[in-house]
Write a protein that holds these residues in place. Structure first.
Motif, short mmCIF file in Angstrom:
data_model
loop_
_atom_site.label_atom_id
_atom_site.label_comp_id
_atom_site.label_asym_id
_atom_site.label_seq_id
_atom_site.Cartn_x
_atom_site.Cartn_y
_atom_site.Cartn_z
N UNK A 131 0.84 -1.20 0.00
CA UNK A 131 0.00 0.00 0.00
C UNK A 131 0.87 1.25 0.00
N UNK A 132 0.43 2.29 -0.68
CA UNK A 132 1.23 3.49 -0.85
C UNK A 132 1.63 4.13 0.48
N UNK A 133 0.76 4.01 1.48
CA UNK A 133 1.03 4.65 2.77
C UNK A 133 1.60 3.68 3.79
N UNK A 134 2.12 2.55 3.33
CA UNK A 134 2.59 1.53 4.27
C UNK A 134 3.86 1.94 5.00
N UNK A 135 4.72 2.73 4.34
CA UNK A 135 6.03 3.04 4.89
C UNK A 135 6.31 4.53 4.84
N UNK A 136 7.18 5.01 5.73
CA UNK A 136 7.57 6.43 5.71
C UNK A 136 8.68 6.66 4.68
N UNK A 137 8.36 6.43 3.42
CA UNK A 137 9.39 6.49 2.37
C UNK A 137 10.01 7.87 2.24
N UNK A 138 9.28 8.92 2.63
CA UNK A 138 9.83 10.27 2.52
C UNK A 138 11.00 10.48 3.50
N UNK A 139 11.11 9.60 4.49
CA UNK A 139 12.19 9.72 5.47
C UNK A 139 13.37 8.82 5.15
N UNK A 140 13.30 8.09 4.04
CA UNK A 140 14.33 7.14 3.67
C UNK A 140 15.21 7.70 2.55
N UNK A 147 15.23 1.32 -5.25
CA UNK A 147 15.68 -0.07 -5.36
C UNK A 147 14.61 -1.05 -4.89
N UNK A 148 13.63 -0.56 -4.14
CA UNK A 148 12.55 -1.42 -3.65
C UNK A 148 11.30 -1.32 -4.51
N UNK A 149 11.40 -0.59 -5.63
CA UNK A 149 10.25 -0.35 -6.49
C UNK A 149 10.41 -1.02 -7.85
N UNK A 150 9.27 -1.29 -8.48
CA UNK A 150 9.23 -1.82 -9.84
C UNK A 150 8.08 -1.14 -10.57
N UNK A 151 8.39 -0.54 -11.72
CA UNK A 151 7.40 0.20 -12.50
C UNK A 151 6.68 1.23 -11.63
N UNK A 152 7.47 1.96 -10.87
CA UNK A 152 6.97 3.06 -10.04
C UNK A 152 6.03 2.60 -8.93
N UNK A 154 5.89 0.48 -5.20
CA UNK A 154 6.71 -0.04 -4.11
C UNK A 154 6.35 -1.50 -3.82
N UNK A 155 7.34 -2.37 -3.95
CA UNK A 155 7.14 -3.79 -3.68
C UNK A 155 7.88 -4.28 -2.44
N UNK A 156 8.83 -3.50 -1.98
CA UNK A 156 9.61 -3.92 -0.83
C UNK A 156 9.77 -2.80 0.17
N UNK A 157 10.08 -3.17 1.39
CA UNK A 157 10.39 -2.21 2.44
C UNK A 157 11.90 -2.13 2.59
#
Length: 442
Positions: A131-140, A147-152, A154-157
């Motif tokens: 889910x798009x809001x699963x992780x605080x990606x803006x802080x990473x 590297x955790x994404x495919x075709x824009x 997010x598939x991995x944490x």
């Protein structure tokens, strides 16, 4: 429940069946339609099922990951996490993960994936989009999210990130009159000649990386090419190993073996073997990842190099700066696990900034949060972090391709043939170029 197997031995017993499945099953994921993508997004939005899950990863030498698991288990008595340990070899890890996915087993719930496997596992629908809001990606760190994404999507944490480092014996360099760590292979060779002439360096070898015919060899080969000013693939995804730069990089490695700068048994080294050799005082220089720092600084008597080593960036070749391969790991959810809600919540907990910081007490794995890399207290305990940041700034990714398994196999086979003298570097690179071009055309 499908094939609930908690024993790695039982899983390995399915290898014959899996090989047949692999032979009959196409990748298919690279041509995923919009409808299929929407179905995956729907699946991601419906993470359901709570209960016990299995976390599948390589060996936890530091015990830091197990500490996080124990903390989770203490707070979630009905959603216990069991650690399933995979081999040290990255290729063997990938093989078992692929086998489990091909037979759609629910044995594996949360997968610890090398960053270069993301595209392959996502394209084949062996992991779920998050889910798009699963992780605080803006802080990473942005590169870890990419590297955790495919075709824009997010598939991995992002779990941790990695850049190669050069570990060196400060005491021996000082005794030999070498005042600074080497910046290139020529300086490293000269330093070794002086150090190995010392009585206290008897029976030592100069340098080791990881050269077994494994994913680690792809990494070391890629770094050698990059450190000579080349690249394995260009920006458009075309293979470029038929170049003078690639030849200079591979030749540097083959000559290091031929001249004895690298011990002959390093042809079987993975990360752990190299770590032990340096830790036991057998090497002057070692190329490895940050995670070995904790073991090298252990004060329980297991390390012979406590307070005797320093860390610098990997050496360049000629006038070129050293180039690290971008490493790291992501955590992903198997679509075949029953308890997806628990798996997602565990990933959120495990990869949180709080848990990442807590694991630093035991592990040298570099966190994906810039705030931790810049934290004064953290840097005081991990003084190599500024050097690591330098390594990451110069790092080059491995090929981000769907057919990564076949790509890395082609690289390993030809690089290994050159290192063992089966082929000349020129012939090995010509054959590698042909294989990679064929794969790119498929």
């Amino acid at each position: 429940m499908r094939q609930r197997r908690h024993s790695r031995q039982i899983l390995l017993g399915t290898a014959a069946l899996t090989i047949s499945v692999l032979a009959l099953t196409g990748c298919g994921g690279s041509s995923e339609s919009g409808g299929e993508a929407e179905q995956q997004q729907d699946a991601a939005a419906a993470f359901e099922g709570r209960g016990p899950i299995n976390y599948v990863s390589s060996r936890d030498a530091s015990g830091a990951a197990q500490d996080s698991i124990d903390k989770w288990n203490a707070e979630h008595p009905d959603e216990q996490v069991t650690f399933i340990e995979l081999p040290d070899s990255a290729d063997q890890q990938r093989q078992q993960l692929v086998q489990n996915a091909q037979i759609e087993s629910d044995t594996f719930s949360v997968l610890n994936l090398d960053v270069v496997w993301t595209s392959e596992f996502a394209a084949n629908r062996w992991i779920l989009p998050l889910p798009e809001d699963a992780l605080p990606t803006e802080s990473m760190i942005p590169a870890t999210v990419e590297a955790a994404s495919y075709r824009d999507t997010l598939y991995g944490a992002p779990y941790y990130t990695d850049g190669a480092l050069l570990y060196y014996r400060t005491d021996l360099l000082e005794a030999a009159g070498v005042n600074a760590p080497p910046t290139n292979w020529e300086e490293m060779t000269a330093a070794c000649e002086k150090v190995l002439a010392l009585p206290e360096a008897a029976d030592m070898s100069c340098y080791a990386g990881q050269f077994d015919k494994n994913e680690a060899l792809t990494v070391n080969f890629t770094e050698a090419v990059g450190s000579a000013g080349g690249q394995v693939f260009d920006a458009e995804g075309n293979p470029t190993v038929d170049t003078p730069e690639a030849l200079a990089g591979l030749t540097q490695l083959t000559e290091a073996f031929e001249k004895g700068l690298v011990p002959s048994d390093a042809i079987t080294y993975l990360e752990e073997q190299g770590r032990r050799a340096f830790q036991e005082g057998e090497l002057v220089f070692l190329r490895n990842w940050p995670f070995v720092y904790s073991s090298l600084t252990a004060t329980d008597g297991s390390s012979d190099v406590v307070d005797k080593f320093g860390i610098s960036a990997v050496p360049g070749i000629g006038d070129n700066p050293g180039v690290s391969t971008l490493g790291g790991r992501n955590l992903a959810v198997s679509p075949f696990t029953e308890n997806k809600a628990t798996a997602l919540d565990f990933i959120k907990f495990f990869t949180s900034e709080e848990e990442s910081k807590a694991r630093l007490d035991k592990s040298s794995r570099a966190p994906v949060y810039p705030s931790l890399l810049e934290d004064t207290a953290v840097v005081e305990e991990r003084p190599f972090y500024p050097t690591l940041l330098e390594s990451l700034e110069n790092a080059q990714p491995r090929p981000k391709v769907v057919q990564y398994g076949a790509t890395t196999t082609a690289i390993q086979e030809e690089a290994y043939a050159a290192l063992t003298g089966e082929k000349t570097p020129e012939q090995a690179l010509a054959d590698m170029q042909a294989k990679l071009e064929e794969l790119s055309a498929e």
